[in-house]
Design an enzyme around this catalytic site. Sequence first.
Site, mmCIF file in Angstrom:
data_model
loop_
_atom_site.group_PDB
_atom_site.id
_atom_site.type_symbol
_atom_site.label_atom_id
_atom_site.label_comp_id
_atom_site.label_asym_id
_atom_site.label_seq_id
_atom_site.Cartn_x
_atom_site.Cartn_y
_atom_site.Cartn_z
ATOM 1 N N HIS A 1 2.893 9.157 4.356
ATOM 2 C CA HIS A 1 1.618 8.970 5.047
ATOM 3 C C HIS A 1 0.885 10.293 5.061
ATOM 4 C CE1 HIS A 1 4.925 9.769 7.842
ATOM 5 N NE2 HIS A 1 4.091 10.502 8.549
ATOM 6 N N HIS B 1 -1.704 12.428 7.088
ATOM 7 C CA HIS B 1 -2.418 12.561 8.364
ATOM 8 C C HIS B 1 -3.839 13.025 8.053
ATOM 9 C CE1 HIS B 1 1.194 12.628 11.110
ATOM 10 N NE2 HIS B 1 1.782 12.982 9.986
#
Length: 114
Positions: A100, A102
């Site tokens: 992922h 950020h």
Amino acid sequence: MEPTIFDLILNKEIPADIVFENDDVLGFKDVNPQAPIHVLFIPKVRIATHNDLDASNIDYMSKIHLAINEYAAQIGEAANGYRIVMNCNENGQQTVFHIHMHFLAGRKMEWPPG
Ligand code: DGP
């Protein structure tokens, strides 16, 4: 590979504040925001860590970057700027093993990071 909490979010089995979605990428607000705007961009396939990127799945990184550009422009933060961060394994403080990015925006970030 063990499923992660992000699989549940992808499958809409648990709620998340989804702010971006296309065929390949989902973006949703981080449950523990570190900036006024903190969104996680994930691929719709499981890639556990940055170390697991290879020729077969690297296109997802392009798709994530393009998704971020689209979202930053859409919310009016492209010119102001933002930080994008991907944590890897223990020293990187990765806690969810589904890559992922950020996306942090809405304030000036500290540099260097801690
Ligand atoms: P990292 O440390 O880079 O693995 O970041 C994982 C992030 O995921 C962390 O900032 C908190 C966020 N997070 C963990 N569980 C959930 C959840 O169930 N929902 C949402 N929206 N975010 C979560």
